[in-house]
Design an enzyme around this catalytic site. Structure first.
Site, PDB file in Angstrom:
ATOM      1  N   GLU A 466     189.945 112.186  50.672  1.00 21.63           N
ATOM      2  CA  GLU A 466     190.582 112.049  51.985  1.00 21.63           C
ATOM      3  C   GLU A 466     191.987 111.476  51.776  1.00 21.63           C
ATOM      4  O   GLU A 466     192.948 112.213  51.688  1.00 21.63           O
ATOM      5  CB  GLU A 466     189.724 111.166  52.899  1.00 21.63           C
ATOM      6  CG  GLU A 466     190.114 111.259  54.359  1.00 21.63           C
ATOM      7  CD  GLU A 466     189.023 110.711  55.273  1.00 21.63           C
ATOM      8  OE1 GLU A 466     189.317 110.530  56.454  1.00 21.63           O
ATOM      9  OE2 GLU A 466     187.894 110.477  54.807  1.00 21.63           O
ATOM     10  N   GLU A 744     185.161  99.913  55.344  1.00 19.42           N
ATOM     11  CA  GLU A 744     185.229 100.834  56.483  1.00 19.42           C
ATOM     12  C   GLU A 744     184.173 100.504  57.525  1.00 19.42           C
ATOM     13  O   GLU A 744     184.426 100.611  58.731  1.00 19.42           O
ATOM     14  CB  GLU A 744     185.017 102.263  55.967  1.00 19.42           C
ATOM     15  CG  GLU A 744     185.079 103.337  57.030  1.00 19.42           C
ATOM     16  CD  GLU A 744     184.952 104.726  56.432  1.00 19.42           C
ATOM     17  OE1 GLU A 744     185.311 105.697  57.126  1.00 19.42           O
ATOM     18  OE2 GLU A 744     184.499 104.849  55.269  1.00 19.42           O
TER      19      GLU A 744
END
Length: 890
Positions: A466, A744
């Site tokens: 990502e 996260e």
């Protein structure tokens, strides 16, 4: 006596190769006297460092401005170096000595000044499906002594340059990642010391990088182009005044390199047997190399380097060698970091060693890579054999704490491995410390979240497939980032890319640069226009203005900011509500439905709240820029949105229809409620916290504002209570689990040692690190005034709470160092120490103080120098001061 120091041009110290046509100058005033202030300045600009060739003189200007002085009327010329110096007058009318001389140097200002052409490898050497990186070289002769020399270079892909066997510069991942179809940076290098009379050689190596390599999670490649190319231009001035230019053209040669594969996500494969010693030096036989081919690509999009370069910032030595239960050899670096490993190995020719990178060990202590998804993060090195060989990668970076070794001979020596930390070389500006070691570790983790994710663009994560410039994450963290480092060059570049990638209708992509296309990939739908994500177009420029007093960024981004608000207004049937389209909502909130990433807070509610917030910032921006008509129009629009928000989401009795923590937080933070409705929202938030036993349930949208709302609405102790929670979910839960960066997910590692998920579980994600803003702004109490931004007028307003005996923060502003420290004694007395830089003023709040009990450095406030006024308030004492160091006790 006072001095002028810290001269900067466009935030940089002696920059080389800029293309700002009206550069801005800043400086600091240094004085030991309290309440020191500048009343006038003078700037001289010359073509030589002795100021005999004067080009511009401001004369004495009656002004206290010492940052962002625009040099209007001075015409910039390409490749010209400009020397400048400053003197100033203080409040007594005394004039300083001239500052030390500083300079800036212009790059190439026009596209037609590029004589060079794009060159690359022919398909016969490196076919389309080849992963091998090319090497290019060119030799040339100089028949005179060198006076000065500059290289101007860029690439389609990434590049590294060498001259006469020496690496040029100390930057990596040049030319950086921009919206390549619209903007491509070039870099300038002073290579005077690398050239010599006689034979010289230029060498270049190219890599896929973001331009041609694998990006995003769909396995896409060649998103910007399918051919690597170099653009190179060297200008040499000899002592006899002759000028020589060496450019990239058909006179260069190319060969395959030892780098057989290099990808941002997947790592690098290097075969040392293919090395060609001396390939970038004189005397090398390149008869076996092929001629380059010339590629057709525009030069009209070239811009000078805007962001600070990515550099090697520090080195980390391993802390432990581990034999895992699975029998694998693993090294623990002790810190979740971003960069690469430099290692030394010895063995036979053709022997291969491998290093795999991971952030975490699983519950059994084994090497864990499932959360990397498709990213391989693998370094493969084939030995040339013989003596010890030392290697580090070129065009890839990894996010990791642990490395797994394969093929290394026993015994493994930790000294043979070094972690090289790479990120954009932003100037560190802030420091926060307190009496609680866990909070200090949290602050450490926040800082390392910035280090790991500010590698040329503000990425969400640095390890899996990502590593994209998510707009939401960036706007959520930008205020915290502004305390940690000077982020203006970094965000100036990124915001220009946001503007470049903005849709014609004003929509803003989820990620910048936008590599998700326009149609989407089925995961979210079209990758544009989520509330709180697209609002980065407005929030980020305003934050930069607020923290650095940078009016130019508002001017540059104004059309983009306005277009985003116009886009929202055009959605749906109700121009004052945003109740259409896809939104991420309160992403990863803990009150989400099962198997959902989106929190329970109504997405239309979040969208309309951010709509109102962005419009309120547009009203302020228009006022700053003097756009009176726009200011009135945005004021009217805001009033209508507020009315529609109230009609839609607030009951007649003043209750919010959205009964979540984030729902209350957004309405309070954005000032959407007044009177009884505001009071009720504060009560409701406290009720929700009590129901959760003072644990947060907020996600990406609500968390950055939660503690601010509590402290600003009479519930500071509740904010501290949240901060000090150590069980799940909390900031310190991660710390107790050994985190060295921000996760996260609140439960990236669950209490039983298992993981939240495989598909989306980064252990280096800075969004929840936005609590750092509250630590600096509320705990340490360092803030700026909206009306005199950039810390021209400083607000010191610490809000001590139970659990801390002391806290301190400091921030290197454009005016100098701001420092705030408070300490509580066992008998309840308070001591507050403050440092305010010259040419600024400060409003200091002494919480809980009684006027008659306060002393400054042992004397009454009325007798202390540098204090202009004192006010007794319900919440304590407010003191207005000029510059200096102050010690208050009460």
């Amino acid at each position: 006596m006072f001095t002028i120091t810290g001269l900067r041009c466009e935030y940089l110290e002696n920059p080389v190769g800029i293309d700002v046509l009206q550069p801005r100058i800043s400086w600091r005033m240094e004085s030991d006297e309290r309440a020191s202030a500048q009343t006038a300045y003078r700037i001289e600009v010359a073509g030589d460092d002795r100021f005999q060739e004067k080009l511009w003189d401001s004369g004495q200007v009656l002004s206290d401005q010492s940052v962002h002085i625009q040099l209007t009327g001075l015409k910039m010329e390409s490749r010209q170096r400009y020397y400048y110096r400053v003197q100033a007058w203080n409040q007594h009318g005394e004039c300083s000595e001239w500052s030390e001389t500083a300079f800036w140097e212009m790059g190439l200002l026009k596209a037609d000044e590029w004589q060079a052409v794009w060159i690359g490898a022919p398909a016969s050497l490196l076919p389309e499906n080849s992963e091998q990186c090319p090497m290019l070289r060119r030799s040339f002769e100089l028949d005179g002594k060198i006076k000065s020399a500059r290289v101007y270079a860029s690439a389609l892909g990434l590049y590294e340059l060498e001259m006469n066997g020496v690496k040029i510069g100390d930057a990596y991942f040049a030319p950086g990642w921009t919206s390549y179809k619209h903007r491509l940076q070039y870099q300038t290098y002073d290579v005077t010391g690398l050239l010599r009379q006689g034979g010289n050689v230029i060498g270049a190596m190219l890599g896929n990088g973001w331009y041609k390599g694998n990006l995003a999670w769909a396995g896409s490649k060649d998103l910007y182009g399918d051919r690597l190319a170099l653009l190179f231009q060297l200008h040499i001035t000899l002592e006899d005044s002759r000028e020589i230019t060496v450019i990239s053209d058909d006179g260069w040669k190319v060969s395959g390199s030892p780098i057989l594969m290099s990808e941002i996500y997947h790592g690098e494969t290097y075969d040392a047997r293919l090395e060609q010693p001396g390939w970038s030096a004189e005397g090398f036989d390149d008869s076996g190399w092929q001629p380059v081919v010339i590629l057709s690509h525009t030069k009209a999009i070239l811009i000078a380097q805007e962001n600070v370069p990515v550099r090697k910032i520090e080195e980390i030595k391993p802390i432990q060698l581990i034999e895992t239960p699975a029998g694998e050899t693993v090294i623990d670096m002790g810190q979740n970091m971003v960069g690469w490993i430099r290692f030394t190995v010895k063995g036979e020719a053709g022997q291969e060693v491998q290093i795999r990178h991971a952030e975490i060990l699983d519950g059994e202590g084994n090497f864990y890579t499932d959360n990397l998804r498709a990213a391989k993060q693998l370094i493969r090195y084939v030995l040339k054999g013989g003596e010890s060989e030392t290697f580090e990668p070129h065009f890839t970076f990894q996010g990791f704490r642990y490395i797994r070794l394969t093929g290394f001979e026993e015994p493994v020596r930790l000294d043979d491995f070094t972690g090289i930390v790479l990120h954009s070389d932003m100037e560190p500006t802030g420091d926060f410390q307190c009496s609680n070691p866990l909070i200090n570790q949290l602050q450490h983790n926040i800082v390392w979240g910035l280090k790991g994710n500010f590698l040329d663009v503000p990425t969400d994560c640095p390890q899996r497939d990502e590593r994209l410039g998510w707009t939401g994450d960036a706007q959520m963290f930008i205020r915290t980032a502004s305390y940690l480092a000077n982020i203006t060059p970094f965000f100036t570049k990124w915001l220009r890319d946001l503007k470049a990638d903005q849709a014609a209708d004003g929509g803003v992509p989820f990620v910048v640069p936008n590599v998700l296309g326009t149609e989407g990939n089925g995961l979210f739908g079209p990758p544009f226009n989520s509330a709180a994500w697209g609002d980065a177009a407005v929030i980020c420029p305003w934050t930069i203005y607020l923290c650095y007093g940078d009016k130019r960024i508002l001017e540059e981004q104004y059309d983009s900011m306005k277009a985003w608000v116009d886009y929202i207004r055009g959605q749906g049937e109700h121009e004052y509500l945003w109740n259409t389209g896809f939104h991420f909502g309160d992403w990863l909130a803990l009150d989400s439905k099962p198997d959902s990433y989106i929190g329970a807070t109504d997405r239309d509610y979040i969208a309309t709240a951010f709509y109102a917030y962005s419009v309120s910032l547009m009203q302020k921006t228009a006022a700053v820029l003097g756009n009176t008509e726009d200011e009135k129009a945005f004021a009217a629009l805001y009033s209508n949105i507020l009315r529609a928000f109230t009609d839609e989401f607030v009951t007649p009795s003043g209750r919010l229809s959205v009964a979540t923590q984030t729902g209350q937080v957004l309405a309070l933070m954005f000032g959407l409620l007044e009177g009884p409705a505001k009071e009720r929202a504060v009560r409701k938030l406290m009720e929700l916290l009590e129901e959760s036993k003072f644990h947060l349930t907020t996600g990406f949208v609500g968390t950055p504002y939660l503690n601010h709302v509590l402290s600003d609405n009479g519930n500071n102790e509740a904010a501290y209570k949240l901060l000090f929670q150590q069980d799940y979910p909390s900031w310190l839960y991660q710390v107790t689990k050994g985190a060295t960066t921000i996760w996260e997910h609140w439960d990236g590692i669950k209490e039983d040692g298992s993981f939240w998920s495989k598909d989306m579980n980064s252990f280096n994600h800075y969004a929840y690190g936005a609590i750092g803003d509250w630590l600096y702004r509320s705990v340490a109490g360092i803030d700026t005034d909206d009306h005199e931004p950039g810390y021209k007028r400083i607000r010191i307003r610490p809000q001590p709470g139970d659990g801390l005996d002391w806290a301190q923060g400091q921030l290197q502003t454009l005016y100098g160092l701001v420092r705030s420290r408070w300490e509580k004694s066992d008998d309840g007395r308070m001591r507050i120490e403050v440092k305010i830089p010259p040419n600024t003023t400060a409003e200091i709040h002494l919480p809980g103080a009684a006027l008659e009990a306060v002393t400054e450095n042992g004397i009454k406030l009325s007798e202390a120098a540098g204090i202009s006024s004192v006010t007794d308030m319900d919440t304590g004492v407010r003191v207005l001061v000029g510059s200096g160091e102050f010690q208050f006790a009460y």
